[in-house]
Design an enzyme around this catalytic site. Structure first.
Site, PDB file in Angstrom:
ATOM      1  CB  SER A 122      -5.573  -5.327  -0.294  1.00  0.00           C
ATOM      2  OG  SER A 122      -5.603  -3.968   0.063  1.00  0.00           O
ATOM      3  CG  HIS A 140      -5.517  -8.590  -3.233  1.00  0.00           C
ATOM      4  ND1 HIS A 140      -4.583  -9.117  -2.367  1.00  0.00           N
ATOM      5  CD2 HIS A 140      -5.213  -7.278  -3.356  1.00  0.00           C
ATOM      6  CE1 HIS A 140      -3.754  -8.165  -1.981  1.00  0.00           C
ATOM      7  NE2 HIS A 140      -4.112  -7.036  -2.561  1.00  0.00           N
ATOM      8  CE  LYS A 148      -1.507  -7.869  -4.383  1.00  0.00           C
ATOM      9  NZ  LYS A 148      -0.175  -7.435  -3.972  1.00  0.00           N
TER      10      LYS A 148
END
Lengths: 409, 81
Positions: free
Chosen positions: A185, A213, A244
């Site tokens: 990240s 991610h 996300k």
């Protein structure tokens, strides 16, 4: 001495930050306008620090699904699935995420953080060993601690170091859990997953990949790094988040091992928390359909990522080594990073300021996360705002309105 | 098998580059408080020691390692398996 005295150093650091005008770790989004724009400090601001990779937070299908679920199923579940029962929609979401991965088993958690806590603490307990990448997210550290296994870090993305440590474990390597992330990240780099899978198999260990991610970002179908690397069948368990690229909240674990189902009975972060509320479940299900139906979103994201990466590189910034939706500019000092962060905000650009100890190798970062929803014009504006900042790679001058000595520490 | 008394002089040698000039390392020297190591330096020291003795020091045990002596005893324990 009171318990509260331990907060005094934090208070001092916070007050120093406030002297510089704004606290980068306590900003207010006064009005969110779209996946890429908000009103901050009374000003329209382009958001480049949201992790909203596919820009789905305002997608009409997701909003409609959420509104319908609110009307039909109410605002919350008011308890855990074990005590109150699962709503049919929880089961449907688990089927949707399992089908997306082509895996037979899936468990949904109320947050991504809890997914790591729940899965890792259940898989590795007392007498087991965890080998985790040193740059892992805090939820991985906390999940490892919660289970009570012996925790050993290996050097970030260093397969030779991982193998060395597996060798040192001897027979214990068979009861060892390796934990890595698809995309890290902070700097946006990826785990060398093909090599990691090789050593995992050689030493008979178990492998968990956190695709927080990389879900919706990597792989032909957006399933993440394991798909992109072609090793999905060799990964024992994937954990991820809905917060996300799916623009919702919640987390999940999927696996090909039938025993995975029993995590429901052993995982405290699953048992002792309220289950995801119906509207969140509904928006997540809608978002999973969208990422399957609209691969062009992923292509758009990558076009934007290349545009921003190239632009910042040409402006003289030192960036993480890999092009991707996380683009982090490395700034020499935290004073300079804060001053630059503040100037960007004043120019209507919001990025994430990241400073030690949250960052690897003591780096100070202006971290951007790109979205498929960014327009070409917005990306140009972001690059332009960065290029007008004092050149971080050439000198260390501070914008005149910031008093360096008044900043952090 | 290496004992604590064998480990200690090797440990002093490894730690020496991380001390200020003229500082004399003792068994009771506190690694963070006295040597002034920050978290990055602690990591570097540990990586060096782990390779030197071919061991992995679990994170779980780090809170109990305050002094050079604690570190030496931990290494001895890990070498014994």
């Amino acid at each position: 001495m009171s318990l509260f005295d331990k907060f005094l150093p934090i208070q001092k650091a916070r007050n120093n930050l406030l002297k510089s005008g704004v606290n980068p770790f306590h900003v207010t989004v006064e009005n969110i306008l779209s996946p890429t724009e908000a009103i901050m400090n009374g000003r329209t601001t382009i958001l480049v620090g949201t992790n909203n990779y596919l820009g789905l937070t305002f997608h009409p299908d997701c909003i409609k699904a959420g509104q319908e679920a609110l009307a039909q199923e109410g605002t919350g579940t008011t308890g855990s699935r074990m005590a109150n029962g699962s709503f049919l929609s929880h089961r449907e979401l688990e089927k949707a995420i399992a089908d997306f991965y082509g895996a037979p088993y899936a468990i949904v958690f109320s947050t991504g953080y809890q997914a790591n806590l729940g899965v890792l603490s259940s898989l590795a307990g007392p007498g087991d060993t965890i080998l985790m990448d040193g740059d892992s997210h805090a939820s991985i550290y906390d999940g490892c601690r919660l289970g009570g296994a012996e925790i050993i870090r290996f050097k970030h993305n260093d397969v030779a170091d991982l193998e060395k440590r597996l060798r040192r474990l001897g027979d214990r390597s068979h009861r060892t859990l390796i934990v890595v992330e698809g995309i890290y990240s902070m700097l946006g780099d990826r785990a060398p997953l093909a090599e990691i899978v090789e050593v995992k198999k050689k030493y008979g260990a178990t492998l968990v990949v956190d695709e927080a991610h990389s879900l919706g970002v990597l792989g032909q179908h957006g399933r993440g790094l394991a798909e992109e690397t072609g090793v999905e069948q060799d990964v024992d368990c994937i954990v991820g988040t809905f917060s996300k690229s799916l623009g919702s909240t919640g987390g999940f674990g999927i696996s090909f091992h039938p025993e995975f189902e029993f995590i429901r009975y052993t995982s405290r972060p699953y048992i002792f928390t309220a289950s995801p509320c119906p509207s969140v479940v509904a928006t997540t299900k809608a978002a999973i359909r969208i990422i399957q139906d609209r691969p062009e979103l992923r292509r758009r994201l990558w076009t934007n990522a290349h545009q921003l990466y190239d632009g910042l590189l040409q402006s003289g910034y030192s960036l993480g080594a890999e092009v991707g939706p996380i683009i982090a500019a490395m700034i020499p000092t935290k004073e300079l990073a804060l001053a630059m962060w503040q100037e960007l905000l004043e120019n209507g650009i919001y990025v994430n300021l990241m400073i030690p100890p949250a960052t690897p190798n003591g780096e100070c970062l202006l971290r951007c996360s790109v979205s498929a929803a960014h327009t070409e014009k917005q990306i140009k504006k972001i690059i332009s705002a960065f290029s007008k900042l004092p050149d971080a790679t050439q000198n260390h001058t501070h914008p005149s309105h910031v008093q360096p000595e008044a900043i952090i520490n | 098998m290496m004992s604590y008394s064998d480990i200690l002089p090797q440990l002093f040698d490894t730690l020496k580059p991380f001390t200020k000039e003229g500082f004399r390392l003792k068994e009771k020297t506190e690694l963070v408080a006295e040597l002034g190591l920050d978290s990055l330096q602690v990591m570097q020291v540990l990586l060096k020691i782990e390779d030197q003795f071919d061991i992995s020091i679990p994170l779980n045990n780090l809170p109990n390692i305050r002094t050079v002596q604690d570190l030496g005893q931990e290494i001895e324990k890990l070498l014994k398996g």
